[in-house]
Structures are given as structure tokens and as C-alpha cells.
Design an enzyme around this catalytic site. Structure first.
Site, PDB file in Angstrom:
ATOM      1  N   LYS A   1      -3.649  24.685  13.955  1.00 52.63           N
ATOM      2  CA  LYS A   1      -2.929  23.747  13.082  1.00 52.63           C
ATOM      3  C   LYS A   1      -3.888  22.927  12.220  1.00 52.63           C
ATOM      4  O   LYS A   1      -3.688  22.785  11.026  1.00 52.63           O
ATOM      5  CB  LYS A   1      -2.071  22.775  13.908  1.00 52.63           C
ATOM      6  CG  LYS A   1      -0.981  23.423  14.719  1.00 52.63           C
ATOM      7  CD  LYS A   1      -0.080  22.379  15.373  1.00 52.63           C
ATOM      8  CE  LYS A   1      -0.784  21.489  16.378  1.00 52.63           C
ATOM      9  NZ  LYS A   1      -1.232  22.195  17.601  1.00 52.63           N
TER      10      LYS A   1
ATOM     11  N   ARG B   1       5.426  15.125  18.571  1.00 53.33           N
ATOM     12  CA  ARG B   1       5.144  15.920  19.768  1.00 53.33           C
ATOM     13  C   ARG B   1       6.179  15.676  20.858  1.00 53.33           C
ATOM     14  O   ARG B   1       6.118  16.319  21.906  1.00 53.33           O
ATOM     15  CB  ARG B   1       3.776  15.536  20.320  1.00 53.33           C
ATOM     16  CG  ARG B   1       2.672  16.574  20.053  1.00 53.33           C
ATOM     17  CD  ARG B   1       1.396  15.927  20.496  1.00 53.33           C
ATOM     18  NE  ARG B   1       0.334  16.773  20.908  1.00 53.33           N
ATOM     19  CZ  ARG B   1      -0.754  16.999  20.160  1.00 53.33           C
ATOM     20  NH1 ARG B   1      -0.830  16.563  18.932  1.00 53.33           N
ATOM     21  NH2 ARG B   1      -1.758  17.684  20.668  1.00 53.33           N
TER      22      ARG B   1
ATOM     23  N   ARG C   1     -13.999  26.418  21.379  1.00 54.36           N
ATOM     24  CA  ARG C   1     -14.099  25.193  20.579  1.00 54.36           C
ATOM     25  C   ARG C   1     -14.839  24.105  21.354  1.00 54.36           C
ATOM     26  O   ARG C   1     -15.588  23.318  20.786  1.00 54.36           O
ATOM     27  CB  ARG C   1     -12.694  24.708  20.195  1.00 54.36           C
ATOM     28  CG  ARG C   1     -12.722  23.538  19.238  1.00 54.36           C
ATOM     29  CD  ARG C   1     -11.355  23.238  18.680  1.00 54.36           C
ATOM     30  NE  ARG C   1     -10.510  22.546  19.624  1.00 54.36           N
ATOM     31  CZ  ARG C   1      -9.230  22.255  19.409  1.00 54.36           C
ATOM     32  NH1 ARG C   1      -8.640  22.652  18.297  1.00 54.36           N
ATOM     33  NH2 ARG C   1      -8.529  21.601  20.297  1.00 54.36           N
TER      34      ARG C   1
ATOM     35  N   ARG D   1     -15.685  18.761  22.053  1.00 50.33           N
ATOM     36  CA  ARG D   1     -14.582  17.823  22.244  1.00 50.33           C
ATOM     37  C   ARG D   1     -14.395  17.519  23.713  1.00 50.33           C
ATOM     38  O   ARG D   1     -14.295  18.417  24.535  1.00 50.33           O
ATOM     39  CB  ARG D   1     -13.285  18.412  21.675  1.00 50.33           C
ATOM     40  CG  ARG D   1     -13.000  17.934  20.277  1.00 50.33           C
ATOM     41  CD  ARG D   1     -11.738  18.559  19.739  1.00 50.33           C
ATOM     42  NE  ARG D   1     -10.546  18.260  20.537  1.00 50.33           N
ATOM     43  CZ  ARG D   1      -9.326  18.349  20.053  1.00 50.33           C
ATOM     44  NH1 ARG D   1      -9.130  18.689  18.793  1.00 50.33           N
ATOM     45  NH2 ARG D   1      -8.284  18.091  20.801  1.00 50.33           N
TER      46      ARG D   1
ATOM     47  N   ARG E   1      -2.807  20.045  28.728  1.00 50.69           N
ATOM     48  CA  ARG E   1      -2.280  19.999  27.355  1.00 50.69           C
ATOM     49  C   ARG E   1      -1.281  21.126  27.104  1.00 50.69           C
ATOM     50  O   ARG E   1      -0.292  20.948  26.399  1.00 50.69           O
ATOM     51  CB  ARG E   1      -3.437  20.037  26.353  1.00 50.69           C
ATOM     52  CG  ARG E   1      -4.089  18.652  26.214  1.00 50.69           C
ATOM     53  CD  ARG E   1      -5.514  18.726  25.753  1.00 50.69           C
ATOM     54  NE  ARG E   1      -5.640  19.236  24.412  1.00 50.69           N
ATOM     55  CZ  ARG E   1      -6.697  19.916  23.969  1.00 50.69           C
ATOM     56  NH1 ARG E   1      -7.701  20.173  24.784  1.00 50.69           N
ATOM     57  NH2 ARG E   1      -6.750  20.312  22.730  1.00 50.69           N
TER      58      ARG E   1
HETATM   59  P1  AMP Z   1      -4.879  17.112  19.071  1.00 47.40           P
HETATM   60  O1  AMP Z   1      -6.157  16.983  18.324  1.00 47.40           O
HETATM   61  O2  AMP Z   1      -3.684  17.174  18.155  1.00 47.40           O
HETATM   62  O3  AMP Z   1      -4.888  18.231  20.061  1.00 47.40           O
HETATM   63  O4  AMP Z   1      -4.706  15.768  19.907  1.00 47.40           O
HETATM   64  C1  AMP Z   1      -5.647  15.362  20.871  1.00 47.40           C
HETATM   65  C2  AMP Z   1      -5.019  14.363  21.833  1.00 47.40           C
HETATM   66  O5  AMP Z   1      -4.596  13.205  21.105  1.00 47.40           O
HETATM   67  C3  AMP Z   1      -3.779  14.839  22.565  1.00 47.40           C
HETATM   68  O6  AMP Z   1      -4.075  15.589  23.720  1.00 47.40           O
HETATM   69  C4  AMP Z   1      -3.098  13.516  22.891  1.00 47.40           C
HETATM   70  O7  AMP Z   1      -3.738  12.857  23.971  1.00 47.40           O
HETATM   71  C5  AMP Z   1      -3.375  12.700  21.640  1.00 47.40           C
HETATM   72  N1  AMP Z   1      -2.297  12.907  20.631  1.00 47.40           N
HETATM   73  C6  AMP Z   1      -2.403  13.550  19.433  1.00 47.40           C
HETATM   74  N2  AMP Z   1      -1.235  13.552  18.779  1.00 47.40           N
HETATM   75  C7  AMP Z   1      -0.349  12.915  19.582  1.00 47.40           C
HETATM   76  C8  AMP Z   1       1.029  12.610  19.481  1.00 47.40           C
HETATM   77  N3  AMP Z   1       1.773  12.971  18.420  1.00 47.40           N
HETATM   78  N4  AMP Z   1       1.605  11.916  20.506  1.00 47.40           N
HETATM   79  C9  AMP Z   1       0.893  11.533  21.569  1.00 47.40           C
HETATM   80  N5  AMP Z   1      -0.403  11.804  21.744  1.00 47.40           N
HETATM   81  C10 AMP Z   1      -1.035  12.497  20.759  1.00 47.40           C
END
Ligand code: AMP
Length: 190
Positions: free
Chosen positions: A14, A89, A128, A134, A145
Site C-alpha cells: 500500500k 482500519r 522489509r 522497522r 498485525r
Molecule cells: P503501517 O505502517 O500502516 O503498517 O502502521 C504501523 C502501525 O501504526 C500499526 O501496526 C499500528 O500500530 C499503527 N497504525 C497505523 N495506522 C493505524 C490506524 N488507522 N489505526 C490504528 N493504528 C494504526
């Protein structure tokens, strides 16, 4: 104001695809993950709060996340809309987004769903982890996740499907092929 919601499991691509779309669509990528990571790096209060959830692979509470998105969408560069990446989400976030878009006079034009099989996802996320380092790309958090995605985010596909907004895109193709497919889907929906 046009909003595109990129949906798909962690590691589906994404972020990469949203960044590529920014230029061609002239809309900013709004990634809640990136916004949280920015706050983390700068050690803001929001960042400190978010870290406790992110480190475990859990979701940051809806109220916190929604407030951050509201703030971001009030910026001048989002006046024409945005490519939403990693938001909403949860159903509560989707409801809050609907309300916000009503206030702003915006609409969701399409919800492309990046489809990638589970085994491939884990491999991508582990790769990654090595490249980007990360903190939340360890095997344990990856598993959490995935579960969080299945339980809380995947049901949103039904919600947007009922509104005729979901279009599946094969995320296993090359980066360029996925990008082309996304552009087609977005053009057709505009
Ligand atoms: P991502 O980079 O989108 O995978 O997000 C990394 C982490 O940020 C996730 O595992 C959540 O802990 C937090 N996070 C990102 N987007 C959201 C969201 N829309 N709602 C809640 N937590 C989020």
C-alpha cells in the site's frame, strides 16, 4: 474532494503504491503509519503514546488516530482530497471518516483492495525488516498485525463492498503492473 482508500493486509504494498500514485493523481498520500512514525521519531506525546501499541503490532486507539487524520486532512495540500493508506482500519474509523467527509464535502471514489497471499506477505515483511529496520517487523508483531488485520480491518471490505466501492487488484504482480492496474481502477471510478 476525492478520496481513495487503499486497503489490504500489512505488507501488500500500500505504501509503495500510494507514493507512486501521489504524482500521477496530484493527491497527497496520507499514511497513518507514517504519521505515527514521524511522531515517534520526534518524540512527541502522540508518538510516545503510539509507540506502546505499535511495538506490539496493535492498533492505536481510534479516538487518537481519528484526531490525527482530521488534523492532517485540514492541511492545504489535502484540499482536493487524498490517497488514504492504512486508514481506516476499524469500523469506528470508517464511521468517523464518513462523518468527516460529510463535513468537508468529500467523497470516497474507490477502495482498491490489494490482494496478496499470506505466505508471500510474511516473506515480504521479514525482508522489509532487514532492509528498513522497522521495529514492528519482527515475527511476533507480524503475526499480531496479521491477526489484527483479519479481525478488525478485513470486515471493512464488506462495508465498502455494500456501497459498490471495492475493486480487487492482484498485488502479486510487479510493482509497475500493480501501479498500472491501480491507475486504471482509479480512472474508471473518477
Ligand atoms: P503501517 O505502517 O500502516 O503498517 O502502521 C504501523 C502501525 O501504526 C500499526 O501496526 C499500528 O500500530 C499503527 N497504525 C497505523 N495506522 C493505524 C490506524 N488507522 N489505526 C490504528 N493504528 C494504526
Amino acid at each position: 474532494m476525492k478520496f481513495i482508500i487503499l486497503i489490504g493486509p500489512p505488507g501488500a504494498g500500500k505504501g509503495t503504491q500510494a507514493k507512486l500514485l501521489e504524482q500521477s493523481l496530484g493527491l497527497p498520500q496520507v499514511s497513518t503509519g507514517d504519521l505515527f512514525r514521524y511522531n515517534l521519531k520526534n518524540e512527541t506525546e502522540l508518538g510516545k503514546l503510539a509507540r506502546t501499541y505499535m511495538d506490539k503490532g496493535e492498533l492505536v486507539p481510534d479516538a487518537v488516530t481519528v484526531a490525527m487524520v482530521k488534523d492532517r486532512l485540514a492541511s492545504a495540500d489535502a484540499a482536493g482530497g487524498a490517497i488514504l493508506d492504512g486508514f481506516p482500519r476499524t469500523q469506528a474509523q470508517a464511521d468517523a471518516l464518513d462523518q468527516l467527509l460529510e463535513q468537508l464535502g468529500g467523497r470516497i471514489t474507490v477502495v482498491p483492495n490489494l490482494v496478496v497471499d499470506r505466505e508471500e506477505l510474511v516473506q515480504r515483511l521479514l525482508a522489509r525488516a532487514q532492509i528498513e529496520g522497522r521495529a514492528d517487523d519482527t515475527e511476533d508483531t507480524i503475526r499480531t498485525r496479521m491477526r489484527v488485520y483479519e479481525e478488525q480491518t478485513k470486515p471493512l471490505l464488506d462495508y465498502y463492498q455494500q456501497r459498490g466501492l471495492v475493486v480487487n487488484v492482484d498485488g502479486l504482480q510487479s510493482r509497475e503492473a500493480v501501479q498500472q492496474a491501480l491507475r486504471r481502477v482509479i480512472e474508471q471510478a473518477a
